[in-house]
Design a protein around this motif. Structure first.
Motif, PDB file in Angstrom:
ATOM      1  N   GLY A  34       0.801  -1.227   0.000  1.00  0.00           N
ATOM      2  CA  GLY A  34       0.000   0.000   0.000  1.00  0.00           C
ATOM      3  C   GLY A  34       0.830   1.272   0.000  1.00  0.00           C
ATOM      4  O   GLY A  34       2.028   1.258   0.288  1.00  0.00           O
ATOM      5  N   LYS A  35       0.159   2.389  -0.288  1.00  0.00           N
ATOM      6  CA  LYS A  35       0.843   3.693  -0.343  1.00  0.00           C
ATOM      7  C   LYS A  35       0.695   4.505   0.936  1.00  0.00           C
ATOM      8  O   LYS A  35       1.281   5.578   1.063  1.00  0.00           O
ATOM      9  CB  LYS A  35       0.310   4.506  -1.523  1.00  0.00           C
ATOM     10  CG  LYS A  35       0.741   3.958  -2.882  1.00  0.00           C
ATOM     11  CD  LYS A  35       0.320   4.896  -3.999  1.00  0.00           C
ATOM     12  CE  LYS A  35       0.854   4.431  -5.349  1.00  0.00           C
ATOM     13  NZ  LYS A  35       0.452   5.362  -6.448  1.00  0.00           N
ATOM     14  N   SER A  36      -0.113   4.046   1.871  1.00  0.00           N
ATOM     15  CA  SER A  36      -0.303   4.735   3.164  1.00  0.00           C
ATOM     16  C   SER A  36      -0.766   6.182   2.985  1.00  0.00           C
ATOM     17  O   SER A  36      -0.347   7.079   3.728  1.00  0.00           O
ATOM     18  CB  SER A  36       0.998   4.704   3.988  1.00  0.00           C
ATOM     19  OG  SER A  36       1.477   3.396   4.167  1.00  0.00           O
ATOM     20  N   LYS A  37      -1.643   6.438   2.034  1.00  0.00           N
ATOM     21  CA  LYS A  37      -2.078   7.809   1.756  1.00  0.00           C
ATOM     22  C   LYS A  37      -2.760   8.457   2.954  1.00  0.00           C
ATOM     23  O   LYS A  37      -2.482   9.608   3.291  1.00  0.00           O
ATOM     24  CB  LYS A  37      -3.025   7.814   0.553  1.00  0.00           C
ATOM     25  CG  LYS A  37      -2.335   7.582  -0.781  1.00  0.00           C
ATOM     26  CD  LYS A  37      -3.331   7.693  -1.926  1.00  0.00           C
ATOM     27  CE  LYS A  37      -2.638   7.511  -3.275  1.00  0.00           C
ATOM     28  NZ  LYS A  37      -3.610   7.605  -4.403  1.00  0.00           N
ATOM     29  N   ARG A  38      -3.657   7.729   3.605  1.00  0.00           N
ATOM     30  CA  ARG A  38      -4.378   8.305   4.752  1.00  0.00           C
ATOM     31  C   ARG A  38      -3.476   8.512   5.946  1.00  0.00           C
ATOM     32  O   ARG A  38      -3.706   9.397   6.769  1.00  0.00           O
ATOM     33  CB  ARG A  38      -5.547   7.396   5.148  1.00  0.00           C
ATOM     34  CG  ARG A  38      -6.769   7.527   4.263  1.00  0.00           C
ATOM     35  CD  ARG A  38      -7.931   6.725   4.803  1.00  0.00           C
ATOM     36  NE  ARG A  38      -7.745   5.297   4.635  1.00  0.00           N
ATOM     37  CZ  ARG A  38      -8.491   4.369   5.215  1.00  0.00           C
ATOM     38  NH1 ARG A  38      -9.462   4.722   6.055  1.00  0.00           N
ATOM     39  NH2 ARG A  38      -8.277   3.093   4.998  1.00  0.00           N
ATOM     40  N   PHE A  39      -2.419   7.713   6.025  1.00  0.00           N
ATOM     41  CA  PHE A  39      -1.525   7.789   7.182  1.00  0.00           C
ATOM     42  C   PHE A  39      -0.531   8.948   7.062  1.00  0.00           C
ATOM     43  O   PHE A  39      -0.077   9.495   8.059  1.00  0.00           O
ATOM     44  CB  PHE A  39      -0.768   6.469   7.339  1.00  0.00           C
ATOM     45  CG  PHE A  39      -0.159   6.279   8.695  1.00  0.00           C
ATOM     46  CD1 PHE A  39      -0.949   5.943   9.784  1.00  0.00           C
ATOM     47  CD2 PHE A  39       1.210   6.434   8.890  1.00  0.00           C
ATOM     48  CE1 PHE A  39      -0.392   5.777  11.045  1.00  0.00           C
ATOM     49  CE2 PHE A  39       1.781   6.268  10.145  1.00  0.00           C
ATOM     50  CZ  PHE A  39       0.973   5.935  11.230  1.00  0.00           C
ATOM     51  N   GLY A  40      -0.161   9.289   5.836  1.00  0.00           N
ATOM     52  CA  GLY A  40       0.738  10.423   5.627  1.00  0.00           C
ATOM     53  C   GLY A  40       2.210  10.071   5.560  1.00  0.00           C
ATOM     54  O   GLY A  40       3.051  10.919   5.268  1.00  0.00           O
ATOM     55  N   GLU A  41       2.540   8.842   5.864  1.00  0.00           N
ATOM     56  CA  GLU A  41       3.905   8.323   5.770  1.00  0.00           C
ATOM     57  C   GLU A  41       3.798   6.807   5.683  1.00  0.00           C
ATOM     58  O   GLU A  41       2.702   6.254   5.794  1.00  0.00           O
ATOM     59  CB  GLU A  41       4.739   8.737   6.984  1.00  0.00           C
ATOM     60  CG  GLU A  41       4.218   8.207   8.311  1.00  0.00           C
ATOM     61  CD  GLU A  41       5.057   8.657   9.498  1.00  0.00           C
ATOM     62  OE1 GLU A  41       6.137   8.075   9.703  1.00  0.00           O
ATOM     63  OE2 GLU A  41       4.622   9.584  10.212  1.00  0.00           O
ATOM     64  N   ASP A  42       4.907   6.133   5.467  1.00  0.00           N
ATOM     65  CA  ASP A  42       4.865   4.684   5.335  1.00  0.00           C
ATOM     66  C   ASP A  42       4.512   4.050   6.681  1.00  0.00           C
ATOM     67  O   ASP A  42       5.339   3.974   7.584  1.00  0.00           O
ATOM     68  CB  ASP A  42       6.216   4.155   4.836  1.00  0.00           C
ATOM     69  CG  ASP A  42       6.142   2.693   4.411  1.00  0.00           C
ATOM     70  OD1 ASP A  42       5.288   1.962   4.932  1.00  0.00           O
ATOM     71  OD2 ASP A  42       6.953   2.299   3.561  1.00  0.00           O
ATOM     72  N   LYS A  43       3.280   3.586   6.806  1.00  0.00           N
ATOM     73  CA  LYS A  43       2.824   3.068   8.097  1.00  0.00           C
ATOM     74  C   LYS A  43       3.495   1.753   8.469  1.00  0.00           C
ATOM     75  O   LYS A  43       3.609   1.425   9.651  1.00  0.00           O
ATOM     76  CB  LYS A  43       1.308   2.897   8.099  1.00  0.00           C
ATOM     77  CG  LYS A  43       0.750   1.987   7.027  1.00  0.00           C
ATOM     78  CD  LYS A  43      -0.772   1.998   7.044  1.00  0.00           C
ATOM     79  CE  LYS A  43      -1.358   1.175   5.918  1.00  0.00           C
ATOM     80  NZ  LYS A  43      -2.842   1.190   5.939  1.00  0.00           N
ATOM     81  N   THR A  44       3.966   1.003   7.485  1.00  0.00           N
ATOM     82  CA  THR A  44       4.623  -0.267   7.805  1.00  0.00           C
ATOM     83  C   THR A  44       5.945  -0.051   8.521  1.00  0.00           C
ATOM     84  O   THR A  44       6.435  -0.937   9.221  1.00  0.00           O
ATOM     85  CB  THR A  44       4.868  -1.107   6.541  1.00  0.00           C
ATOM     86  OG1 THR A  44       5.842  -0.466   5.703  1.00  0.00           O
ATOM     87  CG2 THR A  44       3.588  -1.324   5.775  1.00  0.00           C
ATOM     88  N   LEU A  45       6.519   1.148   8.355  1.00  0.00           N
ATOM     89  CA  LEU A  45       7.792   1.469   9.001  1.00  0.00           C
ATOM     90  C   LEU A  45       7.600   2.379  10.211  1.00  0.00           C
ATOM     91  O   LEU A  45       8.589   2.774  10.855  1.00  0.00           O
ATOM     92  CB  LEU A  45       8.738   2.141   7.995  1.00  0.00           C
ATOM     93  CG  LEU A  45       9.091   1.298   6.757  1.00  0.00           C
ATOM     94  CD1 LEU A  45       9.995   2.098   5.814  1.00  0.00           C
ATOM     95  CD2 LEU A  45       9.754  -0.013   7.145  1.00  0.00           C
ATOM     96  N   PHE A  46       6.360   2.698  10.536  1.00  0.00           N
ATOM     97  CA  PHE A  46       6.072   3.563  11.678  1.00  0.00           C
ATOM     98  C   PHE A  46       6.558   2.890  12.961  1.00  0.00           C
ATOM     99  O   PHE A  46       6.291   1.716  13.215  1.00  0.00           O
ATOM    100  CB  PHE A  46       4.565   3.826  11.765  1.00  0.00           C
ATOM    101  CG  PHE A  46       4.170   4.769  12.860  1.00  0.00           C
ATOM    102  CD1 PHE A  46       4.368   6.133  12.729  1.00  0.00           C
ATOM    103  CD2 PHE A  46       3.597   4.286  14.032  1.00  0.00           C
ATOM    104  CE1 PHE A  46       3.996   7.006  13.738  1.00  0.00           C
ATOM    105  CE2 PHE A  46       3.222   5.143  15.046  1.00  0.00           C
ATOM    106  CZ  PHE A  46       3.428   6.510  14.906  1.00  0.00           C
ATOM    107  N   SER A  47       7.268   3.656  13.777  1.00  0.00           N
ATOM    108  CA  SER A  47       7.892   3.108  14.979  1.00  0.00           C
ATOM    109  C   SER A  47       6.915   3.002  16.148  1.00  0.00           C
ATOM    110  O   SER A  47       6.227   3.965  16.490  1.00  0.00           O
ATOM    111  CB  SER A  47       9.078   3.990  15.384  1.00  0.00           C
ATOM    112  OG  SER A  47       9.652   3.523  16.594  1.00  0.00           O
ATOM    113  N   ILE A  48       6.893   1.832  16.737  1.00  0.00           N
ATOM    114  CA  ILE A  48       6.121   1.586  17.954  1.00  0.00           C
ATOM    115  C   ILE A  48       7.109   1.078  18.996  1.00  0.00           C
ATOM    116  O   ILE A  48       7.617  -0.032  18.897  1.00  0.00           O
ATOM    117  CB  ILE A  48       5.012   0.547  17.720  1.00  0.00           C
ATOM    118  CG1 ILE A  48       4.082   1.018  16.601  1.00  0.00           C
ATOM    119  CG2 ILE A  48       4.227   0.289  19.004  1.00  0.00           C
ATOM    120  CD1 ILE A  48       3.124  -0.039  16.112  1.00  0.00           C
TER     121      ILE A  48
END
Length: 204
Positions: free
Chosen positions: A10-24
């Motif tokens: 996916g392109k993560s358009k709604r998230f605003g950045e690459d959500k798969t790499l978002f840090s938790i």
């Protein structure tokens, strides 16, 4: 052989950045998913149009989407085409709260056709077990211009697993959250920082 394919195209358009790499907690979302899937799956694959960005993942095979068309079902098609097994676990790459027990439960309930979770009134088309034999029907659906995953699984038929079926596992329905927006991320981070933080793998 229990194979798991994590779809990350996916392109993560709604998230605003690459959500798969978002840090938790300092760990990328997709790494947390890989960690959890490894507890019960023999092999893990990540399907993406840009596999290079996941080169940091260990003991994972990266699979490039067969087609450039931007569509979640393309990832599913790629996974089913790639596997040599009779069935596979399929996960969306934006579900960092998944638990290995949920994966195992689906796998063990499999009875020859697609099996998916239905929780909170939502059908999770990319948290399921798909048989290899689904590939032909999916190819025909895509060639006919089909785009919606839910329409596809309804057309070919699937077995739903509902909240009542997994109540005995004691897992919160929040484990099914898709991290589509920053509000979703806020909820996930609050859970991580809160009393349930032990569920999120401090050992990563």
């Amino acid at each position: 052989m229990m194979e798991c394919y994590i779809l990350a195209g996916g392109k993560s358009k709604r998230f605003g950045e690459d959500k798969t790499l978002f840090s938790i907690g300092g760990v990328p979302c997709i790494q947390r998913m890989v960690h959890e899937a490894k507890k019960v799956c023999n092999k893990i694959f990540v399907v993406s149009k840009n596999t290079e960005k996941y080169s940091f993942l260990k003991d994972v095979e990266l699979v490039k989407d067969i087609f450039e068309r931007q569509l979640p079902l393309i990832g599913l098609y790629t996974a089913l085409n790639h596997t040599k097994e009779d069935r596979i676990v399929v996960l969306s790459a934006d579900m960092p709260l998944i638990k290995s027990e949920l994966i195992s439960y689906l796998w063990n309930r499999y009875c020859g056709k697609i099996i998916l979770y239905e929780v909170g009134g939502k059908t999770y088309t990319f948290f399921g077990v798909y048989p290899k034999k689904t590939l032909k029907a999916l190819e025909e659906y895509l060639k006919a211009g089909g785009v919606k995953a839910l329409d596809f699984v309804r057309a070919v038929g699937y077995t739903p697993v509902k909240e009542d079926d997994i109540a005995h596992l004691g897992i919160s329905p929040k484990a099914f959250i898709n991290m589509n927006t920053k509000e979703d991320a806020r909820i996930i981070l609050e859970m991580y920082e809160g009393s349930k933080a032990e569920d999120f793998g401090y050992d990563l």
